[in-house]
Design a protein around this motif. Structure first.
Motif, PDB file in Angstrom:
ATOM      1  N   LEU A 125       0.827  -1.203   0.000  1.00 41.57           N
ATOM      2  CA  LEU A 125       0.000   0.000   0.000  1.00 41.57           C
ATOM      3  C   LEU A 125       0.868   1.263   0.000  1.00 41.57           C
ATOM      4  N   ASN A 126       2.021   1.182   0.646  1.00 38.52           N
ATOM      5  CA  ASN A 126       2.920   2.334   0.706  1.00 38.52           C
ATOM      6  C   ASN A 126       3.506   2.677  -0.660  1.00 38.52           C
ATOM      7  N   ARG A 127       3.555   1.701  -1.564  1.00 40.98           N
ATOM      8  CA  ARG A 127       4.101   1.939  -2.897  1.00 40.98           C
ATOM      9  C   ARG A 127       3.110   2.661  -3.818  1.00 40.98           C
ATOM     10  N   LEU A 128       1.867   2.713  -3.437  1.00 39.73           N
ATOM     11  CA  LEU A 128       0.857   3.339  -4.282  1.00 39.73           C
ATOM     12  C   LEU A 128       0.996   4.861  -4.268  1.00 39.73           C
ATOM     13  N   GLU A 129       0.712   5.476  -5.398  1.00 39.25           N
ATOM     14  CA  GLU A 129       0.670   6.929  -5.468  1.00 39.25           C
ATOM     15  C   GLU A 129      -0.448   7.440  -4.554  1.00 39.25           C
ATOM     16  N   PRO A 130      -0.247   8.605  -3.932  1.00 42.41           N
ATOM     17  CA  PRO A 130      -1.255   9.142  -3.001  1.00 42.41           C
ATOM     18  C   PRO A 130      -2.663   9.202  -3.596  1.00 42.41           C
ATOM     19  N   THR A 131      -2.773   9.569  -4.879  1.00 43.54           N
ATOM     20  CA  THR A 131      -4.094   9.679  -5.492  1.00 43.54           C
ATOM     21  C   THR A 131      -4.779   8.324  -5.624  1.00 43.54           C
ATOM     22  N   ILE A 132      -3.972   7.271  -5.838  1.00 47.15           N
ATOM     23  CA  ILE A 132      -4.532   5.928  -5.971  1.00 47.15           C
ATOM     24  C   ILE A 132      -4.945   5.394  -4.600  1.00 47.15           C
ATOM     25  N   LEU A 133      -4.064   5.553  -3.610  1.00 45.85           N
ATOM     26  CA  LEU A 133      -4.392   5.088  -2.268  1.00 45.85           C
ATOM     27  C   LEU A 133      -5.609   5.822  -1.719  1.00 45.85           C
ATOM     28  N   ALA A 134      -5.757   7.100  -2.071  1.00 46.09           N
ATOM     29  CA  ALA A 134      -6.903   7.897  -1.599  1.00 46.09           C
ATOM     30  C   ALA A 134      -8.224   7.316  -2.095  1.00 46.09           C
ATOM     31  N   GLN A 135      -8.215   6.675  -3.264  1.00 45.38           N
ATOM     32  CA  GLN A 135      -9.435   6.071  -3.795  1.00 45.38           C
ATOM     33  C   GLN A 135      -9.765   4.750  -3.113  1.00 45.38           C
ATOM     34  N   ILE A 136      -8.738   4.095  -2.588  1.00 45.74           N
ATOM     35  CA  ILE A 136      -8.940   2.806  -1.923  1.00 45.74           C
ATOM     36  C   ILE A 136      -9.197   2.974  -0.428  1.00 45.74           C
ATOM     37  N   GLU A 137      -8.597   3.992   0.152  1.00 47.51           N
ATOM     38  CA  GLU A 137      -8.612   4.165   1.608  1.00 47.51           C
ATOM     39  C   GLU A 137     -10.004   4.128   2.244  1.00 47.51           C
ATOM     40  N   PRO A 138     -11.033   4.739   1.651  1.00 48.54           N
ATOM     41  CA  PRO A 138     -12.350   4.693   2.301  1.00 48.54           C
ATOM     42  C   PRO A 138     -12.896   3.289   2.505  1.00 48.54           C
ATOM     43  N   HIS A 139     -12.366   2.331   1.770  1.00 49.23           N
ATOM     44  CA  HIS A 139     -12.856   0.957   1.849  1.00 49.23           C
ATOM     45  C   HIS A 139     -11.969   0.066   2.716  1.00 49.23           C
ATOM     46  N   LEU A 140     -10.907   0.635   3.279  1.00 52.95           N
ATOM     47  CA  LEU A 140      -9.996  -0.103   4.139  1.00 52.95           C
ATOM     48  C   LEU A 140     -10.343   0.116   5.608  1.00 52.95           C
ATOM     49  N   THR A 141     -10.251  -0.928   6.381  1.00 57.50           N
ATOM     50  CA  THR A 141     -10.364  -0.817   7.832  1.00 57.50           C
ATOM     51  C   THR A 141      -9.120  -1.438   8.461  1.00 57.50           C
ATOM     52  N   THR A 142      -8.757  -0.983   9.636  1.00 57.33           N
ATOM     53  CA  THR A 142      -7.602  -1.519  10.351  1.00 57.33           C
ATOM     54  C   THR A 142      -8.071  -2.428  11.474  1.00 57.33           C
ATOM     55  N   VAL A 143      -7.550  -3.648  11.515  1.00 59.78           N
ATOM     56  CA  VAL A 143      -7.952  -4.615  12.533  1.00 59.78           C
ATOM     57  C   VAL A 143      -6.720  -5.231  13.172  1.00 59.78           C
ATOM     58  N   GLU A 144      -6.893  -5.746  14.372  1.00 63.90           N
ATOM     59  CA  GLU A 144      -5.851  -6.542  15.017  1.00 63.90           C
ATOM     60  C   GLU A 144      -6.226  -8.012  14.860  1.00 63.90           C
ATOM     61  N   ILE A 145      -5.250  -8.813  14.472  1.00 64.77           N
ATOM     62  CA  ILE A 145      -5.480 -10.248  14.275  1.00 64.77           C
ATOM     63  C   ILE A 145      -4.625 -10.994  15.290  1.00 64.77           C
ATOM     64  N   ARG A 146      -5.270 -11.807  16.101  1.00 64.70           N
ATOM     65  CA  ARG A 146      -4.587 -12.489  17.189  1.00 64.70           C
ATOM     66  C   ARG A 146      -3.896 -13.772  16.725  1.00 64.70           C
ATOM     67  N   HIS A 147      -2.925 -14.189  17.520  1.00 65.76           N
ATOM     68  CA  HIS A 147      -2.199 -15.436  17.282  1.00 65.76           C
ATOM     69  C   HIS A 147      -3.164 -16.604  17.140  1.00 65.76           C
ATOM     70  N   GLN A 148      -2.984 -17.413  16.097  1.00 59.78           N
ATOM     71  CA  GLN A 148      -3.750 -18.620  15.778  1.00 59.78           C
ATOM     72  C   GLN A 148      -5.158 -18.315  15.253  1.00 59.78           C
ATOM     73  N   GLU A 149      -5.465 -17.063  14.988  1.00 62.22           N
ATOM     74  CA  GLU A 149      -6.758 -16.742  14.371  1.00 62.22           C
ATOM     75  C   GLU A 149      -6.739 -17.217  12.916  1.00 62.22           C
ATOM     76  N   VAL A 150      -7.779 -17.930  12.521  1.00 59.23           N
ATOM     77  CA  VAL A 150      -7.855 -18.490  11.170  1.00 59.23           C
ATOM     78  C   VAL A 150      -8.453 -17.460  10.218  1.00 59.23           C
ATOM     79  N   LEU A 151      -7.737 -17.186   9.123  1.00 58.25           N
ATOM     80  CA  LEU A 151      -8.204 -16.236   8.121  1.00 58.25           C
ATOM     81  C   LEU A 151      -8.934 -16.927   6.974  1.00 58.25           C
TER      82      LEU A 151
END
Length: 235
Positions: free
Chosen positions: A9-35
């Motif tokens: 995500l850090n490699r994306l141009e600011p304008t591109i990341l800005a279009q994706i950012e509203p759809h991103l959420t930040t979560v914590e994932i615990r040890h042994q949690e199945v994805l």
């Protein structure tokens, strides 16, 4: 911006990341949690900021072996989401961490609308395939000691010198008996490379671990640099 803690995500141009950012959420994932479970449809895509995601092949006889690690240098689920496919592996959080998460439906739309974003995801998929291939060769040819050191180097790169895991888990990830891991761990401690107490590994001498490891860790790093045309400092 927290999402830039992920290398892709850090490699994306600011304008591109800005279009994706509203759809991103930040979560914590615990040890042994199945994805994801094997053959389960992928509903979410994860871009780790920290911690480690482990892709594990489960065998009919009850055994399992790790085929790839994903940290803040990558993502899980994008290639499957783009083709509306299922997970081919059991995917679990090996080390607790945080991640940016986006729905599979939304990432398909974003990838179709933003060619630069789709190209980045394709590049990472190329790297991940190369990592899996390297791991398969390593498991077939190299000693348990060399593989353990390679595994610790990758863990250190993604999570630092202090690792919370058991010998049982390490043995499962490597597809070997626990007694083999116990013997190797004892040798590494006696040589002053690491300490191991109550499920916690502390890497003391990284260069010695690297010297005892096989060439696969450096080869995987080389694949990453070539694909992304970056150097270690950029990571």
């Amino acid at each position: 911006m927290p999402h830039r803690k992920n290398f892709l995500l850090n490699r994306l141009e600011p304008t591109i990341l800005a279009q994706i950012e509203p759809h991103l959420t930040t979560v914590e994932i615990r040890h042994q949690e199945v994805l994801a479970e094997t053959h389960q449809r992928i509903e979410k895509v994860y871009f780790p900021h920290s911690g480690i995601i482990s892709c594990v092949v489960e065998l009919v006889g009850g055994g399992a072996i790790e085929t790839g690690m994903i940290g803040n240098d990558g993502e899980f689920g994008a290639s499957q989401a783009l083709d509306d496919k299922v997970s081919l592996n059991h995917v679990v959080m090996q080390v607790t961490g945080k991640a940016s998460v986006i729905s599979s439906d939304r990432i398909r739309v974003a990838a179709n609308e933003l060619p630069a974003f789709r190209g980045l995801l394709v590049k990472y998929e190329q790297f991940f395939v190369s990592q899996v291939q390297q791991t398969a060769a390593c498991n077939a040819v190299h000693s348990i000691q060399a593989r353990t050191c390679k595994w610790l180097l990758r863990m250190h790169e993604l999570a630092g010198p202090d690792l919370e895991l058991t010998q049982e888990f390490l043995a499962q990830m490597m597809g070997v008996r626990r007694t083999s891991v116990t013997e190797v761990a004892g040798d590494l401690q006696k040589s002053g490379m690491m300490t191991y107490r109550r499920g916690r590994i502390h890497i003391v001498d990284l260069e010695q671990v690297r010297a005892w490891g096989c060439e696969c860790d450096s080869d995987i790093r080389s694949h990453y640099r070539r694909i992304f045309q970056s150097n270690e400092s950029a990571r």
